[in-house]
Design a protein around this motif. Structure first.
Motif, PDB file in Angstrom:
ATOM      1  N   ASP A  38       0.626  -0.986  -0.090  1.00 57.30           N
ATOM      2  CA  ASP A  38       0.054   0.090   0.074  1.00 57.30           C
ATOM      3  C   ASP A  38       0.939   1.315  -0.027  1.00 57.30           C
ATOM      4  N   ALA A  41       2.574   1.890  -3.421  1.00 54.61           N
ATOM      5  CA  ALA A  41       1.983   1.929  -4.640  1.00 54.61           C
ATOM      6  C   ALA A  41       2.195   3.316  -5.256  1.00 54.61           C
ATOM      7  N   THR A  55       6.317  -4.721  -9.263  1.00 51.26           N
ATOM      8  CA  THR A  55       6.335  -4.613  -7.826  1.00 51.26           C
ATOM      9  C   THR A  55       7.777  -4.495  -7.184  1.00 51.26           C
TER      10      THR A  55
END
Lengths: 470, 470
Positions: A38, A41, A55
């Motif tokens: 999170d 992001a 990622t």
């Protein structure tokens, strides 16, 4: 921390999340090391379309050059990739996160110091372009490079992409204003290239090599930028044309006669997209619009405006309007700058950045119209026309089956057309990840090979911005 | 022709004069291959002082790119060094002949084509700077870079050294005008870098890396140069000062207020040297003289002249004279350009080219006076002062025992002073062989190492301009 890690099947070490965090937290304060999806992001994407973000293993936000060096050294020991990142406003995917790599954000390093005696700005990479401009202006000086995103883009990103903008037609691009760079090399060594001397030919031009290298050769951690005395206020001229060709011909004629400080182009679709968002009084029926500024001092400005008016009229302009009111001029510029966000309201968009030699601008614009018709997709064009640098934007409806594929085909066709006309796939945004596949067609195998040899000489482990550009 | 040759003790092949001639005569017409010492003599030296020229294996004068490629390929197969050479007017020994190497003269490749629609000059390296300028002028265009030697220096040499000149203070240096380069790499491959597009950020900035690389990375066999509309005629201003410091302070003040198109400096010794050769009416009593030109269009020029006059007067000028007569202006410029030949009449001379950030110009000039006193040798200074680029010239009597050693010590001290002041050992002449020993002191070990890695990546055999720069 110096132990070798087990290698994955492709020869890269298998990273381990927990180890990574523990290691990195020893190098910089824990709150600036993130591995939580999170929190990461916000650091995965940039403004490019059509290229996926991976990622990252972790996002780090160093606050000092020494912390950058420590992170790079740590990654080099483990052969972990590093993606340097400024403000994330890039349009070519140069700072998109990569699976298993570290995203190294420079957004905490934002210092700007103006030295008026030396006429330089000494900057950290995370400072915004607008911050540099404003700091210079307070001392009567001027930093010219002005990407349309200048309010939100970082100066480090500008250096990494050799960013352009609207003023380049008279004032040049980022590389023309770089006197010195501090770079952390892929092994963690800090090198200082150049300085604040205007003329300096001692040794190879490494400074110029690092400008525009898009994070593939090292991390730019500081710069010394040349400032110039503030130019005189500009007069602004808006001309509308009944055809794209007429406007393009006017641009070519302008370049042969004088050096305006700005020559921007918008086509009918772009004009209407802007008017749809906010009514600015632009002529919705014009096939194309030119926005020209002249900033020569004294009465020369008025003389230049007359020449521009004459050239536009000879080229067949429907209407020509000029103003010396700076606020009115800035309003027209704001309309031009708002065209990309306005176009994004029309659907999904693939943003192009192709350039050609100025006399081939009419041919390029004709080719783009043909490509648009052939693929059945609108390709509105805005352009830094005076430099031959255009932004054709392929608009498509992502819900329509096959539309993305058609858009991508049109995008590729536009790049091919630019190359055929002796131009470039990117005038100012960079290659990043978005245009990597198209680069060999422009450069050819020998220049690609030469580029790869230089990359390998500087980054033998291949950890710097892996997968970008080359 | 592909057979390996026997190696000498240092790993290089033992060249054989007769074989070499026979081989080379198959690659280009025999009259353009020379091994006779008398015929080679004209190609051994350049204009630098203090660095010896070797005896080349042969001098070749190819007429085409293909012939250059053939010679380079031939040399690469035999690990024979190649010294590229333009007009031989270099001041740092960059094209001095090397024992056992081939001197590759580009003096037969002199084509210049102006494309007015594209606003570029497409040039071969042997063309003179003045030829490019004149060809552009005939079509109302302008190629700005103007080394003092512009009437006799080659454009290829300008590209190889990133040459400067008098106009740089407003118009920039050679690299700012290079859009495209054709380069023969050390293995004979021809690469085309850039093109004629103004804004192009596709891939690494290899173009900028080759500009100023002094023949150490490849042979520049062609260039595409950006031209600009001809500037307005310049007004010329001559100011004399009672002290060097007053003139230097005026230069600093000028840079903070406006962008003149030329800001040149001559000290008392230089003024008198010029007057001794040809009486031009310069004030023999002035401690220093500034020559300033302003070329803004319209009434802005007159306004700029007033500002320059005011700044000079505030700085303590004894006399300020200005003219808008272009012939009179050119006469003053000719005086400035003739200062190096005039100084050479005063004795043997070591010609310097150090630069500092402009605000440090007064400090540099003071240091040079101190060095001159300490070594008991005159060091007259002429300077492209507006850029902080100075040419201190150490004058000595070669007949006097120990004078050369003192001159060399003074020369080294001047470079050390420039480095201490954050400047450079060479602003526009290049490092060549003359300043090679001083380069590490400026760049430091890490940048030297980085430079060597790039050199090795492009020229792994080390055959390009061996012994120069690095």
């Amino acid at each position: 921390m110096t132990s070798e890690r087990p290698l994955s099947p492709d020869g890269l070490p298998e990273p381990d999340g927990a180890d990574v965090l523990a290691d990195l937290a020893q190098l910089l304060a824990p709150q600036f090391v993130m591995a939580d999806p999170d929190r990461m992001a916000a650091y995965r994407h940039d403004w490019s379309k059509g290229a996926g973000a991976g990622t990252p293993l972790a996002v780090v936000r160093p606050g000092t050059v020494e912390e950058v060096q420590a992170v790079v050294r740590w990654a080099a020991q483990r052969r972990i990739g590093i993606v340097p990142r400024g403000a994330g406003s890039g349009l070519s995917g140069g700072s998109l996160a990569v699976d298993g790599a570290i995203t190294l954000s420079l957004d905490r390093m934002t210092r700007v110091e103006i030295d008026p005696a030396m006429r330089v700005a000494v900057v950290e990479p995370g400072a915004l372009n607008i911050t540099v401009k404003q700091a210079a202006r307070e001392l009567g000086l001027h930093y010219p490079p002005d990407p349309s995103s200048y309010e939100i883009c970082s100066i480090g990103g500008n250096l990494a992409t050799n960013a352009g903008g609207l003023c380049c037609v008279k004032y040049g691009v980022t590389t023309d204003y770089v006197l010195g760079l501090d770079v952390v090399l892929p092994d963690g060594t800090l090198v200082k290239l150049g300085g604040s001397t205007i003329k300096d030919v001692a040794g190879l031009s490494l400074l110029k090599l690092f400008v525009g290298s898009e994070g593939t050769l090292g991390v730019i951690v500081g710069g010394t930028l040349r400032l110039i005395p503030a130019p005189s206020p500009a007069a602004t001229l808006v001309a509308t044309f009944p055809s794209v060709a007429a406007a393009a011909n006017a641009v070519v004629a302008l370049g042969n006669r004088l050096r305006p400080s700005l020559v921007e182009f918008m086509d009918n679709y772009s004009i209407n997209a802007v008017e749809d968002v906010r009514e600015m009084g632009l002529d919705r029926d014009a096939a194309a619009l030119l926005l020209v500024q002249c900033d020569s001092p004294g009465d020369a400005r008025a003389a230049e405006v007359l020449v521009v008016e004459e050239i536009c009229q000879v080229a067949g302009a429907s209407e020509v309007f000029s103003t010396t009111d700076p606020d009115e001029g800035e309003m027209f510029l704001a309309a031009r700058r708002s065209s990309l966000p306005a176009l994004e309201c029309k659907g999904s968009m693939l943003l192009e950045d192709v350039g050609v030699p100025v006399p081939r601008l009419p041919a390029l614009l004709a080719r783009i119209e043909e490509i648009s018709l052939r693929h059945g997709l609108p390709i509105p064009v805005v352009a830094h026309a005076g430099d031959g640098n255009t932004h054709p934007n392929v608009i498509y409806d992502p819900a329509e089956p096959g539309a993305l594929e058609r858009a991508e085909a049109a995008f590729a066709d536009v790049m091919a057309a630019a190359i055929e006309l002796g131009g470039t796939i990117t005038g100012e945004h960079g290659v990043g990840r978005l245009k990597k596949a198209a680069l060999p067609a422009q450069l050819g195998p020998d220049v690609m090979d030469l580029s790869r040899r230089i990359k390998a000489a500087i980054d033998p482990l291949g950890i710097m911005n892996p997968g970008a550009v080359l």
